[in-house]
Design an enzyme around this catalytic site. Structure first.
Site, PDB file in Angstrom:
ATOM      1  CE1 TYR A 217       5.976 -21.415   4.841  1.00 34.34           C
ATOM      2  CE2 TYR A 217       3.821 -21.800   3.611  1.00 34.34           C
ATOM      3  CZ  TYR A 217       4.759 -21.178   4.640  1.00 34.34           C
ATOM      4  OH  TYR A 217       4.029 -20.363   5.499  1.00 34.34           O
ATOM      5  CB  CYS A 218       4.958 -20.938  -2.757  1.00 39.24           C
ATOM      6  SG  CYS A 218       5.836 -21.888  -3.901  1.00 39.24           S
ATOM      7  NE  ARG A 219      -0.464 -18.592  -4.885  1.00 42.04           N
ATOM      8  CZ  ARG A 219      -0.439 -17.843  -5.723  1.00 42.04           C
ATOM      9  NH1 ARG A 219      -0.492 -18.225  -7.021  1.00 42.04           N
ATOM     10  NH2 ARG A 219      -0.859 -16.502  -5.499  1.00 42.04           N
TER      11      ARG A 219
END
Lengths: 220, 220
Positions: free
Chosen positions: A177-179
DNA sequence: GCAATATTCAATGATTCACTTGAATAAAAC
DNA sequence: GTTTTATTCAAGTGAATCATTGAATATTGC
Protein backbone atom coordinates in the site's frame (compact mmCIF):
# COMPACT_ATOMS: atom_id res chain seq x y z
CA UNK A 1 -35.18 40.82 5.84
CA UNK A 2 -31.58 39.75 5.44
CA UNK A 3 -29.10 41.64 3.33
CA UNK A 4 -28.05 40.30 -0.06
CA UNK A 5 -24.49 41.52 0.32
CA UNK A 6 -24.07 39.82 3.70
CA UNK A 7 -25.36 36.55 2.30
CA UNK A 8 -23.01 36.78 -0.67
CA UNK A 9 -20.07 37.50 1.62
CA UNK A 10 -20.91 34.50 3.80
CA UNK A 11 -21.09 32.10 0.88
CA UNK A 12 -17.92 33.60 -0.58
CA UNK A 13 -16.22 32.70 2.69
CA UNK A 14 -17.67 29.18 2.63
CA UNK A 15 -16.31 28.78 -0.89
CA UNK A 16 -12.82 29.66 0.36
CA UNK A 17 -12.11 26.09 1.43
CA UNK A 18 -12.97 24.92 -2.09
CA UNK A 19 -10.80 27.61 -3.64
CA UNK A 20 -7.88 26.38 -1.61
CA UNK A 21 -8.19 22.96 -3.24
CA UNK A 22 -9.21 24.26 -6.64
CA UNK A 23 -5.80 23.76 -8.19
CA UNK A 24 -4.04 20.58 -9.27
CA UNK A 25 -0.75 21.47 -7.57
CA UNK A 26 -2.45 22.31 -4.28
CA UNK A 27 -4.44 19.08 -4.51
CA UNK A 28 -1.14 17.21 -4.88
CA UNK A 29 0.25 19.04 -1.87
CA UNK A 30 -2.73 18.13 0.29
CA UNK A 31 -2.51 14.52 -0.89
CA UNK A 32 1.11 14.36 0.29
CA UNK A 33 0.44 16.30 3.50
CA UNK A 34 -2.29 13.78 4.34
CA UNK A 35 0.63 11.38 5.03
CA UNK A 36 2.18 13.72 7.58
CA UNK A 37 4.13 16.97 7.78
CA UNK A 38 6.81 17.84 5.22
CA UNK A 39 9.26 20.64 4.49
CA UNK A 40 8.84 23.05 1.59
CA UNK A 41 11.80 21.57 -0.24
CA UNK A 42 10.45 18.02 -0.01
CA UNK A 43 7.02 19.15 -1.11
CA UNK A 44 8.45 21.01 -4.11
CA UNK A 45 10.17 17.81 -5.21
CA UNK A 46 6.97 15.79 -4.72
CA UNK A 47 4.91 18.01 -6.98
CA UNK A 48 7.69 18.73 -9.51
CA UNK A 49 7.54 22.49 -9.10
CA UNK A 50 9.99 25.25 -8.31
CA UNK A 51 10.54 26.21 -4.69
CA UNK A 52 9.04 29.68 -5.21
CA UNK A 53 5.91 28.31 -6.80
CA UNK A 54 5.49 25.61 -4.16
CA UNK A 55 6.02 28.17 -1.41
CA UNK A 56 3.33 30.37 -2.89
CA UNK A 57 0.83 27.53 -3.11
CA UNK A 58 1.59 26.57 0.49
CA UNK A 59 1.00 30.12 1.61
CA UNK A 60 -2.31 30.13 -0.19
CA UNK A 61 -3.27 26.98 1.72
CA UNK A 62 -2.02 28.61 4.91
CA UNK A 63 -4.17 31.69 4.35
CA UNK A 64 -7.19 29.45 3.78
CA UNK A 65 -6.55 27.88 7.17
CA UNK A 66 -6.46 24.33 5.78
CA UNK A 67 -2.77 23.85 6.62
CA UNK A 68 -0.44 25.04 9.35
CA UNK A 69 3.32 25.53 9.50
CA UNK A 70 6.05 25.45 12.09
CA UNK A 71 9.69 26.42 11.92
CA UNK A 72 12.46 24.07 13.00
CA UNK A 73 15.86 25.68 12.59
CA UNK A 74 16.20 26.64 8.98
CA UNK A 75 13.34 24.47 7.72
CA UNK A 76 9.62 25.14 7.72
CA UNK A 77 7.30 22.18 8.02
CA UNK A 78 3.75 22.24 6.73
CA UNK A 79 0.92 19.94 7.83
CA UNK A 80 -2.84 19.64 7.52
CA UNK A 81 -4.73 21.76 10.03
CA UNK A 82 -7.05 18.92 11.08
CA UNK A 83 -8.73 15.65 10.18
CA UNK A 84 -11.48 17.60 8.48
CA UNK A 85 -9.06 18.68 5.76
CA UNK A 86 -8.27 15.06 4.96
CA UNK A 87 -12.00 14.34 4.86
CA UNK A 88 -12.47 17.23 2.48
CA UNK A 89 -9.74 16.00 0.15
CA UNK A 90 -11.10 12.44 0.12
CA UNK A 91 -14.68 13.58 -0.45
CA UNK A 92 -13.54 15.84 -3.25
CA UNK A 93 -11.63 12.98 -4.83
CA UNK A 94 -14.66 10.74 -4.58
CA UNK A 95 -16.89 13.38 -6.20
CA UNK A 96 -14.36 13.77 -9.02
CA UNK A 97 -14.15 10.00 -9.49
CA UNK A 98 -17.90 9.74 -9.84
CA UNK A 99 -18.61 12.83 -11.86
CA UNK A 100 -15.62 14.39 -13.62
CA UNK A 101 -15.64 13.05 -17.15
CA UNK A 102 -12.36 11.87 -18.60
CA UNK A 103 -10.89 11.18 -15.20
CA UNK A 104 -10.65 7.43 -15.76
CA UNK A 105 -8.63 7.98 -18.91
CA UNK A 106 -6.28 10.42 -17.16
CA UNK A 107 -5.82 7.94 -14.32
CA UNK A 108 -5.02 5.21 -16.84
CA UNK A 109 -2.53 7.49 -18.61
CA UNK A 110 -0.70 8.10 -15.36
CA UNK A 111 -1.03 4.76 -13.61
CA UNK A 112 -0.96 2.43 -16.58
CA UNK A 113 -3.09 -0.66 -17.02
CA UNK A 114 -4.38 -1.77 -13.64
CA UNK A 115 -6.56 -4.59 -14.96
CA UNK A 116 -3.93 -7.23 -14.25
CA UNK A 117 -3.17 -5.79 -10.85
CA UNK A 118 -4.84 -7.68 -8.04
CA UNK A 119 -6.34 -5.32 -5.44
CA UNK A 120 -7.93 -6.05 -2.11
CA UNK A 121 -10.20 -3.96 0.05
CA UNK A 122 -9.59 -2.67 3.57
CA UNK A 123 -12.10 -5.15 4.97
CA UNK A 124 -10.42 -8.13 3.33
CA UNK A 125 -6.98 -7.03 4.46
CA UNK A 126 -8.28 -6.55 7.97
CA UNK A 127 -9.54 -10.13 8.24
CA UNK A 128 -6.42 -11.51 6.55
CA UNK A 129 -4.37 -9.62 9.14
CA UNK A 130 -6.27 -11.36 11.92
CA UNK A 131 -5.51 -14.71 10.30
CA UNK A 132 -1.86 -13.69 10.06
CA UNK A 133 -1.22 -15.15 6.64
CA UNK A 134 -0.17 -11.91 4.94
CA UNK A 135 2.84 -9.58 4.81
CA UNK A 136 1.79 -5.94 4.65
CA UNK A 137 4.30 -3.79 2.82
CA UNK A 138 4.46 0.01 3.15
CA UNK A 139 6.28 1.37 0.11
CA UNK A 140 6.05 5.08 0.97
CA UNK A 141 9.16 7.07 2.00
CA UNK A 142 10.49 6.21 5.49
CA UNK A 143 9.30 9.50 6.97
CA UNK A 144 5.70 8.75 6.05
CA UNK A 145 5.93 5.26 7.51
CA UNK A 146 7.35 6.78 10.70
CA UNK A 147 4.49 9.27 10.93
CA UNK A 148 1.96 6.44 10.90
CA UNK A 149 1.39 3.09 9.20
CA UNK A 150 -0.84 0.04 9.17
CA UNK A 151 -0.10 -1.94 12.32
CA UNK A 152 2.17 -4.84 11.47
CA UNK A 153 3.35 -3.41 8.16
CA UNK A 154 7.04 -3.46 7.23
CA UNK A 155 8.63 -0.46 5.52
CA UNK A 156 10.50 -0.74 2.23
CA UNK A 157 10.33 2.52 0.25
CA UNK A 158 9.60 1.82 -3.39
CA UNK A 159 13.04 3.06 -4.50
CA UNK A 160 14.77 0.53 -2.25
CA UNK A 161 12.51 -2.37 -3.04
CA UNK A 162 14.63 -3.94 -5.78
CA UNK A 163 17.67 -4.19 -3.52
CA UNK A 164 15.75 -5.26 -0.44
CA UNK A 165 13.61 -8.06 -1.82
CA UNK A 166 15.39 -10.33 0.67
CA UNK A 167 13.72 -8.49 3.56
CA UNK A 168 10.36 -9.93 2.56
CA UNK A 169 9.53 -13.12 4.46
CA UNK A 170 9.22 -16.18 2.23
CA UNK A 171 5.96 -17.93 1.48
CA UNK A 172 3.41 -15.40 2.68
CA UNK A 173 1.43 -13.29 0.26
CA UNK A 174 2.33 -9.60 0.10
CA UNK A 175 -0.16 -6.72 0.24
CA UNK A 176 1.45 -3.42 -0.73
CA UNK A 177 0.00 0.00 0.00
CA UNK A 178 1.03 3.63 -0.29
CA UNK A 179 -0.62 7.06 -0.20
CA UNK A 180 -4.02 6.45 -1.70
CA UNK A 181 -5.91 5.25 -4.75
CA UNK A 182 -3.94 7.44 -7.19
CA UNK A 183 -0.50 6.66 -5.80
CA UNK A 184 1.77 4.69 -8.16
CA UNK A 185 4.18 3.25 -5.60
CA UNK A 186 2.10 0.23 -4.63
CA UNK A 187 1.34 -0.51 -8.29
CA UNK A 188 5.04 -0.56 -9.07
CA UNK A 189 5.73 -2.74 -6.06
CA UNK A 190 3.10 -5.31 -7.00
CA UNK A 191 4.37 -5.45 -10.58
CA UNK A 192 7.96 -5.88 -9.46
CA UNK A 193 7.13 -8.56 -6.89
CA UNK A 194 4.96 -10.45 -9.38
CA UNK A 195 7.80 -10.49 -11.91
CA UNK A 196 10.04 -11.96 -9.20
CA UNK A 197 7.52 -14.73 -8.60
CA UNK A 198 6.23 -13.31 -5.31
CA UNK A 199 2.45 -13.34 -4.91
CA UNK A 200 1.36 -9.75 -4.34
CA UNK A 201 -1.71 -7.50 -4.38
CA UNK A 202 -2.29 -3.83 -3.68
CA UNK A 203 -4.58 -2.34 -1.09
CA UNK A 204 -7.25 -0.44 -3.03
CA UNK A 205 -6.51 2.77 -1.22
CA UNK A 206 -3.80 4.03 1.13
CA UNK A 207 -2.82 4.73 4.71
CA UNK A 208 -4.95 7.86 5.24
CA UNK A 209 -8.12 5.95 4.36
CA UNK A 210 -7.12 3.08 6.69
CA UNK A 211 -6.49 5.53 9.48
CA UNK A 212 -9.70 7.41 8.81
CA UNK A 213 -11.62 4.12 9.11
CA UNK A 214 -10.15 3.73 12.62
CA UNK A 215 -8.40 0.49 11.75
CA UNK A 216 -5.30 -0.52 13.72
CA UNK A 217 -2.30 1.75 13.14
CA UNK A 218 1.14 2.21 14.64
CA UNK A 219 3.68 5.01 14.78
CA UNK A 220 7.50 5.31 14.47
CA UNK B 1 8.88 5.82 -14.08
CA UNK B 2 5.63 7.71 -14.35
CA UNK B 3 5.32 10.89 -16.34
CA UNK B 4 5.13 14.26 -14.58
CA UNK B 5 2.70 15.69 -17.10
CA UNK B 6 0.30 12.76 -16.71
CA UNK B 7 0.34 13.11 -12.94
CA UNK B 8 -0.30 16.85 -13.18
CA UNK B 9 -3.20 16.27 -15.58
CA UNK B 10 -4.74 13.70 -13.23
CA UNK B 11 -4.60 15.99 -10.21
CA UNK B 12 -5.88 18.87 -12.32
CA UNK B 13 -8.90 16.70 -13.09
CA UNK B 14 -9.35 15.79 -9.41
CA UNK B 15 -9.28 19.49 -8.58
CA UNK B 16 -12.14 20.10 -11.03
CA UNK B 17 -14.75 19.16 -8.44
CA UNK B 18 -13.28 21.78 -6.10
CA UNK B 19 -13.18 24.38 -8.85
CA UNK B 20 -16.88 23.82 -9.44
CA UNK B 21 -17.59 24.85 -5.83
CA UNK B 22 -14.89 27.50 -5.65
CA UNK B 23 -17.27 30.41 -6.08
CA UNK B 24 -19.75 31.88 -3.65
CA UNK B 25 -22.61 32.00 -6.15
CA UNK B 26 -22.10 28.37 -7.17
CA UNK B 27 -21.93 27.40 -3.50
CA UNK B 28 -25.31 29.08 -3.01
CA UNK B 29 -26.68 27.23 -6.01
CA UNK B 30 -25.54 23.86 -4.68
CA UNK B 31 -26.96 24.70 -1.26
CA UNK B 32 -30.37 25.33 -2.84
CA UNK B 33 -30.13 22.35 -5.19
CA UNK B 34 -29.45 20.13 -2.17
CA UNK B 35 -33.15 20.68 -1.37
CA UNK B 36 -34.28 19.35 -4.75
CA UNK B 37 -34.39 20.34 -8.42
CA UNK B 38 -35.15 23.91 -9.49
CA UNK B 39 -35.52 25.91 -12.68
CA UNK B 40 -32.97 28.49 -13.80
CA UNK B 41 -35.35 31.34 -13.14
CA UNK B 42 -36.03 30.22 -9.57
CA UNK B 43 -32.34 29.71 -8.92
CA UNK B 44 -31.48 33.16 -10.24
CA UNK B 45 -33.97 34.65 -7.78
CA UNK B 46 -32.52 32.57 -4.92
CA UNK B 47 -28.99 33.80 -5.45
CA UNK B 48 -29.93 37.38 -6.42
CA UNK B 49 -28.20 37.26 -9.77
CA UNK B 50 -29.15 37.93 -13.36
CA UNK B 51 -30.49 35.08 -15.45
CA UNK B 52 -27.48 35.11 -17.76
CA UNK B 53 -25.02 34.95 -14.92
CA UNK B 54 -26.94 32.21 -13.13
CA UNK B 55 -27.19 30.23 -16.35
CA UNK B 56 -23.44 30.48 -16.83
CA UNK B 57 -22.72 29.27 -13.32
CA UNK B 58 -25.13 26.38 -13.80
CA UNK B 59 -23.40 25.42 -17.00
CA UNK B 60 -20.07 25.47 -15.23
CA UNK B 61 -21.51 23.07 -12.65
CA UNK B 62 -22.96 20.98 -15.47
CA UNK B 63 -19.58 20.74 -17.20
CA UNK B 64 -18.00 19.65 -13.92
CA UNK B 65 -20.52 16.81 -13.74
CA UNK B 66 -21.72 17.81 -10.26
CA UNK B 67 -25.22 18.73 -11.47
CA UNK B 68 -27.54 17.50 -14.19
CA UNK B 69 -30.37 19.14 -16.10
CA UNK B 70 -33.56 18.13 -17.81
CA UNK B 71 -35.93 20.06 -20.02
CA UNK B 72 -39.66 20.20 -19.31
CA UNK B 73 -41.44 22.28 -21.90
CA UNK B 74 -39.87 25.69 -21.91
CA UNK B 75 -38.17 25.30 -18.54
CA UNK B 76 -34.89 23.62 -17.69
CA UNK B 77 -34.56 22.03 -14.29
CA UNK B 78 -31.22 21.53 -12.60
CA UNK B 79 -30.46 19.05 -9.80
CA UNK B 80 -27.45 17.57 -8.02
CA UNK B 81 -25.90 14.64 -9.86
CA UNK B 82 -25.78 12.41 -6.77
CA UNK B 83 -25.62 12.16 -2.99
CA UNK B 84 -21.85 12.55 -3.20
CA UNK B 85 -22.26 16.16 -4.29
CA UNK B 86 -24.30 16.91 -1.17
CA UNK B 87 -21.59 15.23 0.91
CA UNK B 88 -18.97 17.35 -0.80
CA UNK B 89 -20.87 20.56 -0.10
CA UNK B 90 -21.42 19.66 3.56
CA UNK B 91 -17.80 18.61 4.08
CA UNK B 92 -16.59 21.80 2.45
CA UNK B 93 -18.86 23.85 4.67
CA UNK B 94 -17.57 22.03 7.74
CA UNK B 95 -13.96 22.65 6.69
CA UNK B 96 -14.73 26.34 6.20
CA UNK B 97 -16.46 26.54 9.58
CA UNK B 98 -13.44 25.08 11.31
CA UNK B 99 -10.68 26.79 9.42
CA UNK B 100 -11.69 29.86 7.42
CA UNK B 101 -10.97 32.85 9.61
CA UNK B 102 -13.60 35.54 9.82
CA UNK B 103 -16.38 33.17 8.90
CA UNK B 104 -18.11 33.45 12.26
CA UNK B 105 -18.30 37.21 11.91
CA UNK B 106 -19.71 36.98 8.39
CA UNK B 107 -22.29 34.48 9.59
CA UNK B 108 -23.26 36.84 12.40
CA UNK B 109 -23.52 39.74 9.94
CA UNK B 110 -25.93 37.78 7.79
CA UNK B 111 -27.89 35.81 10.38
CA UNK B 112 -27.92 38.26 13.22
CA UNK B 113 -27.48 37.39 16.87
CA UNK B 114 -28.27 33.74 17.38
CA UNK B 115 -27.35 33.65 21.05
CA UNK B 116 -30.95 34.03 22.19
CA UNK B 117 -32.17 31.50 19.66
CA UNK B 118 -32.77 28.10 21.17
CA UNK B 119 -31.44 25.30 18.93
CA UNK B 120 -31.76 21.56 19.24
CA UNK B 121 -29.77 18.78 17.64
CA UNK B 122 -30.98 16.07 15.30
CA UNK B 123 -30.65 13.45 18.03
CA UNK B 124 -32.77 15.42 20.47
CA UNK B 125 -35.44 16.11 17.87
CA UNK B 126 -35.48 12.44 16.97
CA UNK B 127 -36.25 11.32 20.51
CA UNK B 128 -38.77 14.14 21.03
CA UNK B 129 -40.51 12.96 17.85
CA UNK B 130 -40.81 9.48 19.31
CA UNK B 131 -42.39 10.97 22.43
CA UNK B 132 -44.75 12.95 20.20
CA UNK B 133 -44.64 16.17 22.21
CA UNK B 134 -43.35 18.42 19.45
CA UNK B 135 -44.61 20.13 16.28
CA UNK B 136 -42.01 20.08 13.52
CA UNK B 137 -42.33 23.05 11.19
CA UNK B 138 -40.82 23.14 7.69
CA UNK B 139 -40.49 26.79 6.66
CA UNK B 140 -38.91 26.22 3.23
CA UNK B 141 -40.86 26.93 0.01
CA UNK B 142 -43.63 24.39 -0.73
CA UNK B 143 -41.69 22.80 -3.60
CA UNK B 144 -38.82 21.89 -1.31
CA UNK B 145 -41.18 20.41 1.27
CA UNK B 146 -42.80 18.39 -1.52
CA UNK B 147 -39.42 17.07 -2.67
CA UNK B 148 -38.72 15.68 0.80
CA UNK B 149 -39.18 16.63 4.44
CA UNK B 150 -38.81 15.38 7.98
CA UNK B 151 -41.52 12.78 8.55
CA UNK B 152 -44.38 14.32 10.48
CA UNK B 153 -43.41 17.93 9.70
CA UNK B 154 -46.02 20.44 8.60
CA UNK B 155 -45.26 22.94 5.83
CA UNK B 156 -45.65 26.69 6.29
CA UNK B 157 -43.27 28.62 4.04
CA UNK B 158 -41.65 31.45 5.97
CA UNK B 159 -43.39 34.11 3.88
CA UNK B 160 -46.81 32.71 4.80
CA UNK B 161 -46.05 32.12 8.46
CA UNK B 162 -47.47 35.38 9.80
CA UNK B 163 -50.86 34.77 8.21
CA UNK B 164 -50.97 31.07 9.01
CA UNK B 165 -50.06 31.06 12.69
CA UNK B 166 -53.47 29.49 13.30
CA UNK B 167 -52.35 26.32 11.49
CA UNK B 168 -49.97 25.53 14.33
CA UNK B 169 -51.50 23.18 16.91
CA UNK B 170 -51.81 24.76 20.35
CA UNK B 171 -49.77 23.77 23.33
CA UNK B 172 -46.97 21.76 21.77
CA UNK B 173 -43.51 23.18 21.37
CA UNK B 174 -42.46 24.06 17.82
CA UNK B 175 -39.18 23.02 16.20
CA UNK B 176 -38.56 24.90 12.95
CA UNK B 177 -36.08 23.87 10.28
CA UNK B 178 -35.10 24.92 6.77
CA UNK B 179 -32.20 24.36 4.37
CA UNK B 180 -29.21 24.07 6.63
CA UNK B 181 -27.10 25.77 9.28
CA UNK B 182 -26.74 29.01 7.29
CA UNK B 183 -30.38 29.32 6.26
CA UNK B 184 -32.23 32.28 7.81
CA UNK B 185 -35.80 31.01 7.40
CA UNK B 186 -35.91 28.95 10.59
CA UNK B 187 -34.27 31.77 12.57
CA UNK B 188 -36.97 34.17 11.42
CA UNK B 189 -39.67 31.64 12.22
CA UNK B 190 -38.40 31.04 15.75
CA UNK B 191 -38.15 34.78 16.40
CA UNK B 192 -41.65 35.40 15.11
CA UNK B 193 -43.18 32.53 17.05
CA UNK B 194 -41.41 33.56 20.24
CA UNK B 195 -42.77 37.10 19.91
CA UNK B 196 -46.24 35.63 19.60
CA UNK B 197 -45.74 33.69 22.79
CA UNK B 198 -45.29 30.32 21.12
CA UNK B 199 -42.43 28.22 22.48
CA UNK B 200 -40.09 27.52 19.57
CA UNK B 201 -36.56 26.32 18.77
CA UNK B 202 -34.64 25.75 15.57
CA UNK B 203 -33.08 22.51 14.40
CA UNK B 204 -29.34 23.16 14.31
CA UNK B 205 -29.11 22.16 10.67
CA UNK B 206 -31.59 21.45 7.88
CA UNK B 207 -33.38 18.80 5.88
CA UNK B 208 -30.40 17.62 3.78
CA UNK B 209 -28.44 16.77 6.93
CA UNK B 210 -31.44 14.95 8.42
CA UNK B 211 -31.85 12.97 5.23
CA UNK B 212 -28.15 12.23 5.00
CA UNK B 213 -28.24 10.79 8.53
CA UNK B 214 -30.92 8.35 7.33
CA UNK B 215 -33.51 9.66 9.75
CA UNK B 216 -37.22 9.26 8.91
CA UNK B 217 -38.33 11.35 5.93
CA UNK B 218 -41.45 11.64 3.78
CA UNK B 219 -42.21 12.92 0.29
CA UNK B 220 -45.00 14.98 -1.33
C1' DG C 1 -46.56 30.79 -39.39
C1' DC C 2 -46.07 34.42 -35.29
C1' DA C 3 -45.60 36.10 -30.69
C1' DA C 4 -44.30 35.06 -25.85
C1' DT C 5 -41.40 32.92 -22.49
C1' DA C 6 -37.25 30.58 -20.64
C1' DT C 7 -32.71 29.91 -21.38
C1' DT C 8 -28.30 30.31 -23.61
C1' DC C 9 -24.68 32.57 -26.38
C1' DA C 10 -21.15 36.03 -27.47
C1' DA C 11 -18.43 39.93 -26.57
C1' DT C 12 -16.50 43.14 -23.14
C1' DG C 13 -13.65 44.91 -19.20
C1' DA C 14 -11.99 44.26 -14.47
C1' DT C 15 -9.93 41.05 -11.47
C1' DT C 16 -7.55 37.17 -9.99
C1' DC C 17 -4.44 33.23 -10.87
C1' DA C 18 -0.36 30.40 -12.07
C1' DC C 19 4.15 30.37 -13.04
C1' DT C 20 8.82 32.51 -13.87
C1' DT C 21 12.80 35.10 -12.57
C1' DG C 22 15.85 37.23 -9.54
C1' DA C 23 16.43 39.49 -5.21
C1' DA C 24 15.67 39.52 -0.06
C1' DT C 25 15.36 37.20 4.77
C1' DA C 26 16.36 34.33 8.54
C1' DA C 27 18.57 30.78 10.98
C1' DA C 28 22.77 27.82 11.22
C1' DA C 29 27.57 26.68 10.33
C1' DC C 30 32.00 28.16 10.06
C1' DG D 1 31.01 38.29 10.89
C1' DT D 2 30.75 36.04 6.77
C1' DT D 3 28.95 32.11 4.25
C1' DT D 4 25.55 28.59 3.48
C1' DT D 5 20.99 26.81 3.24
C1' DA D 6 15.92 27.03 3.26
C1' DT D 7 12.29 29.85 2.43
C1' DT D 8 9.83 33.97 1.12
C1' DC D 9 9.10 38.32 -1.43
C1' DA D 10 8.35 41.28 -5.50
C1' DA D 11 7.60 42.20 -10.21
C1' DG D 12 6.00 40.75 -14.61
C1' DT D 13 3.40 37.95 -18.11
C1' DG D 14 -0.23 35.29 -20.17
C1' DA D 15 -4.44 32.85 -19.07
C1' DA D 16 -8.71 32.09 -16.65
C1' DT D 17 -12.66 33.91 -14.13
C1' DC D 18 -16.70 36.86 -13.15
C1' DA D 19 -20.40 40.01 -13.89
C1' DT D 20 -22.68 42.76 -17.50
C1' DT D 21 -24.95 43.69 -21.77
C1' DG D 22 -27.61 42.69 -25.69
C1' DA D 23 -28.54 39.34 -29.19
C1' DA D 24 -29.80 34.50 -30.35
C1' DT D 25 -32.23 30.02 -29.73
C1' DA D 26 -35.84 26.67 -28.48
C1' DT D 27 -40.32 25.44 -26.97
C1' DT D 28 -45.19 26.65 -26.28
C1' DG D 29 -49.63 28.73 -27.32
C1' DC D 30 -52.11 31.00 -30.63
Amino acid sequence: MADHAAKAALYDALAESAKALANGRRAELVDVLAQGERSVEELAAEIDQTLANTSQHLQRLLRSGLVQSRREGTRIYYSLASEVVGDLWRTMRRAAQEHVSGLEQLAADYLGDRSKLRTITRDVLRSRLRDGDVVVLDVRPEAEYAAGHIRGAISIPIHDLRSRLGDIPDGAEVVAYCRGPFCVFADEAVRMLSRKGISAARLEDGFPEWNQAHLPVARS
